[in-house]
Design an enzyme around this catalytic site. Structure first.
Site, PDB file in Angstrom:
ATOM      1  N   CYS A   1       1.431  -3.403  -8.911  1.00 27.43           N
ATOM      2  CA  CYS A   1       0.126  -3.849  -9.391  1.00 27.43           C
ATOM      3  C   CYS A   1      -0.549  -2.735 -10.171  1.00 27.43           C
ATOM      4  CB  CYS A   1      -0.749  -4.297  -8.222  1.00 27.43           C
ATOM      5  SG  CYS A   1      -1.182  -2.957  -7.081  1.00 27.43           S
TER       6      CYS A   1
ATOM      7  N   CYS B   1      -8.237   1.310 -12.439  1.00 24.63           N
ATOM      8  CA  CYS B   1      -7.373   0.293 -13.032  1.00 24.63           C
ATOM      9  C   CYS B   1      -6.439   0.964 -14.029  1.00 24.63           C
ATOM     10  CB  CYS B   1      -8.211  -0.790 -13.705  1.00 24.63           C
ATOM     11  SG  CYS B   1      -7.237  -2.045 -14.583  1.00 24.63           S
TER      12      CYS B   1
ATOM     13  N   CYS C   1      -8.627  -7.426 -17.555  1.00 29.42           N
ATOM     14  CA  CYS C   1      -7.581  -6.721 -16.822  1.00 29.42           C
ATOM     15  C   CYS C   1      -6.962  -7.665 -15.796  1.00 29.42           C
ATOM     16  CB  CYS C   1      -8.138  -5.475 -16.141  1.00 29.42           C
ATOM     17  SG  CYS C   1      -8.828  -4.259 -17.272  1.00 29.42           S
TER      18      CYS C   1
ATOM     19  N   CYS D   1      12.386  17.090  19.402  1.00 29.59           N
ATOM     20  CA  CYS D   1      11.494  16.900  18.244  1.00 29.59           C
ATOM     21  C   CYS D   1      11.864  15.594  17.547  1.00 29.59           C
ATOM     22  CB  CYS D   1      11.626  18.079  17.281  1.00 29.59           C
ATOM     23  SG  CYS D   1      10.704  17.874  15.740  1.00 29.59           S
TER      24      CYS D   1
ATOM     25  N   CYS E   1      13.342  16.601  13.576  1.00 28.07           N
ATOM     26  CA  CYS E   1      14.657  17.234  13.411  1.00 28.07           C
ATOM     27  C   CYS E   1      15.637  16.889  14.523  1.00 28.07           C
ATOM     28  CB  CYS E   1      14.499  18.744  13.309  1.00 28.07           C
ATOM     29  SG  CYS E   1      13.760  19.516  14.773  1.00 28.07           S
TER      30      CYS E   1
END
Length: 687
Positions: A278, A291, A309, A95, A98
């Site tokens: 951002c 935003c 903005c 796997c 794991c």
């Protein structure tokens, strides 16, 4: 001659037989010869070439030599069998999550991709994603989405599957702008209300709920309030508070309100890390892109518009900065566009042929073509690009320049003024006015910052202030009024007419001094001394006891102890200050009563004064009326109010005031101990 030919034929035949026998003995270890070689060998055999002569010729008496024995065959090489691994480990698959090797039946194959993980890891991964409301499930190793059928087959948990389907439904309904969810707790009912903006009252149709809520603000119905008023009333309960030892709750830390906001679509709270990331946010619950500064759903061109903005900033531009940028853009746009066009035309005329020549040369570089053909292709491409580049440059400039001018002079001003960011207003017949001040509504973040450092002093004068007003009626008392609709909790103290109407305006004193000391159980406190001058029966002034905490719901108010000491110094020969008991708060002030023979006339003219501190609930005064009364009062911080001649007496009352003044002046030397001192010991205000 004939005998010689027969001998030669026999000799060749014997050699050929020996040669064929040798090939037969050696051919066991080699592959059989091809049919073509065998055919050539048969054709070259002399008996086939001369069949008649060989039959007619007699056999020679010379015996043929015995054939040589064939070489022994090589011993067979035994190939050992491949070693078998113990326990059949070749059938186990590791796997990638794991790193445990498990049998293939424990590692299912995904339908969307070829990655394989064990069932235990997949179920744990899906359980975590669903519990965190992330239903856009993908492969743990790639970005391929998992189908709902595959998720159900892996989970095999009815409760978790039901939660997954509910979150899927919520995500689909969140994209509908007319979908409204019931705000009642433990109610997952949604109402799709088309055209209900004019009638915003909605009712949950679920049995046993029947909750009424607003279409616009999506909260419980507020019949006597607008959405803004209801939002301001709910705003203090949204913030996380911490307890101060004095019992006043403040905000946790500076800027915490700016780091946590709710999604504009699904109202899920989102915390933005202060790591310089951002402002373009994506909600993990509903997938809404918005935003972080303006909290609106946006597109990729939002940060190129004049909304203020910024992509990396921490706050939007102010109105002044937006207006300056807009004006500079309008003025400098022609120059900038002309400069761009002047640089773009020669760059395109020269750059296009160079680019085309390099691309053609690079394509023929790895191919085996003649040098003349390569040079011919490069030369032809450059000549064609030289002819076409001026046309391309002219078309680009001819289309791009008008688009840029239309955007600068059309789209930008209209969008800026439509959003109210330009601040241009038309006055009443006075032309156009540009407002540079930011007069937007007070947000939760602003109220949170105001909670951090509560103060008692000049900064608290901005809210609803404590008003000490007087009137001519002798029945008026001293009361405390608490403002419910102000940003900061404040108190209005109204002084009764017993001070001015009965004592001051009676002509027995020129001035009185009011000293207010407030203690909010903080490390530091401020003491202010103000003087009151009496002109008429309705003289009033404005004094601030302190801005304690911002306005919040009455059921959330806490008990704060405030100690106020009031020192009233006056010049009359005799007056009495009594108090009336209230249910929870008491105000008691007393003054010694000294009688003298010279002050007998003054004592008859001065009436008894009662000052009562009423409960905050007993006063229902309007905020506008309190401000209107306080506008006519001069500043209290000036030391000039301590003078007894602050306000010149009116001509009609000049004769009436002068004899008592002379009388009081005579009594100053004899009755200096008659100055009264009244202290308001402890006032327990329920905030």
């Amino acid at each position: 001659m004939r005998l010689r030919n027969d001998c030669l034929v026999r000799l060749l035949t014997s050699w050929f037989g020996i040669f064929c026998l040798y090939e037969m003995t050696e051919g066991s270890a080699e592959p059989p010869p091809c049919p073509g070689a065998r055919r050539r060998r048969l054709l070259l055999s002399l008996p086939n070439v001369f069949p008649g002569r060989t039959r007619a010729a007699p056999e020679p008496s010379v015996p043929s030599p015995p054939p040589s024995p064939p070489p022994p065959p090589p011993p067979p090489v035994s190939v050992p069998p491949p070693p078998s691994s113990p326990g059949g480990s070749e059938s186990l698959i590791e796997c990638p999550l794991c790193l445990v090797r498990q049998p293939p039946e424990e590692i299912p194959e995904l339908l969307s991709c070829r990655h394989r993980s064990c069932l235990r890891c997949l179920r744990q991964y899906l359980r975590i994603e669903i519990c965190e409301s992330r239903v856009n499930l993908r492969c743990p190793e790639c970005a391929e989405r998992l189908s709902p059928q595959h998720v159900r087959a892996i989970l095999r948990d009815p409760l978790l599957t039901r939660k997954y389907e509910e979150f899927l439904l919520r995500r689909c309904l969140a994209a509908d702008p007319d979908c409204r969810w019931c705000p009642a707790p433990d109610c997952g009912y949604a109402v799709i209300a088309y055209g209900c903006a004019s009638c915003p009252k909605l009712t949950c149709e679920r049995e046993g709920c029947r909750t009424e809520f607003c279409y616009h603000c999506k909260h419980v119905w507020h019949p006597n309030q607008t959405c803004d008023m209801a939002r301001q009333q709910r705003a203090p309960s949204l913030g996380v508070r911490r307890k101060h030892p004095s019992g006043i709750s403040y905000g946790q830390e500076s800027g915490s309100a700016d780091d946590m906001k709710s999604c504009p679509r699904c109202s899920a709270y989102i915390i933005k890390m202060n790591d310089g990331s951002c402002n373009h946010m994506t909600c993990s619950v509903c997938g809404c892109e918005f935003c972080w500064l303006c909290m609106k759903e946006i597109s990729d061109l939002h940060y190129l518009s004049p909304s203020g903005c910024t992509f990396w900033g921490k706050k939007p531009w102010s109105r002044k900065k937006k207006i300056i940028w807009q004006l500079s853009t309008l003025i400098g746009a022609p120059v900038g566009i002309s400069l761009i066009a002047g640089i773009a035309i020669p760059a395109m005329v020269i750059g296009i042929p160079v680019y085309v020549g390099r691309k053609i040369h690079g394509r023929f570089e790895n191919k085996k073509t003649s040098r003349h053909k390569k040079n011919l292709a490069v030369t032809g491409g450059v000549i064609l690009s030289v002819i076409a580049s001026p046309v391309v440059a002219a078309v680009s400039v001819g289309i791009g320049v008008p688009i840029m001018l239309a955007y600068v002079y059309g789209v930008v001003p209209v969008s800026l003024c439509r959003g109210g960011g330009c601040g241009v207003t038309t006055a009443n017949g006075k032309g156009v006015k540009i407002d540079f001040e930011e007069d937007g509504p007070i947000t939760v973040a602003d109220a949170w910052r105001a909670l951090k450092n509560p103060s008692i002093g000049e900064s608290s004068m901005e809210g609803l202030t404590s008003v000490l007003s007087t009137s001519g009626s002798p029945t008026d008392g001293l009361s405390v009024l608490q403002g419910n609709y102000s940003e900061t909790a404040s108190f209005a103290a109204l002084a009764g007419g017993t001070l001015t109407g009965g004592m001051l305006s009676g002509g027995r004193a020129k001035y009185c001094r009011l000293e207010v000391q407030a203690d909010v159980q903080k490390e530091t406190c401020q003491k202010d001394s103000v003087s009151l001058g009496a002109v008429s029966d309705s003289a009033s002034t404005r004094a601030m006891a302190g801005s304690i905490i911002s306005s919040y719901n009455p059921q959330e108010r806490e008990v704060n102890n405030m100690e106020i000491q009031v020192h009233i110094e006056a010049k009359p020969s005799r007056y009495q200050l009594m108090s009336e008991s209230s249910t929870e708060e008491s105000l008691h002030a007393s003054a010694p009563l000294v009688e003298s023979e010279d002050a007998e006339a003054c004592r008859n003219q001065v009436a008894a004064c009662d000052i009562t501190l009423a409960q905050p609930e007993s006063i229902r005064s309007d905020l506008e009326s309190s401000d209107a009364q306080s506008d006519d009062v001069p500043d209290l911080a000036s030391e000039e109010y301590d003078s007894p001649h602050l306000f010149p007496p009116s001509p009609s009352n000049a004769l009436q005031e002068s004899p008592p003044h002379r009388m009081c002046a005579q009594e100053e030397g004899l009755c200096a101990h008659e100055e009264s001192l009244s202290k308001v010991e402890i006032i327990e205000l329920r905030v």
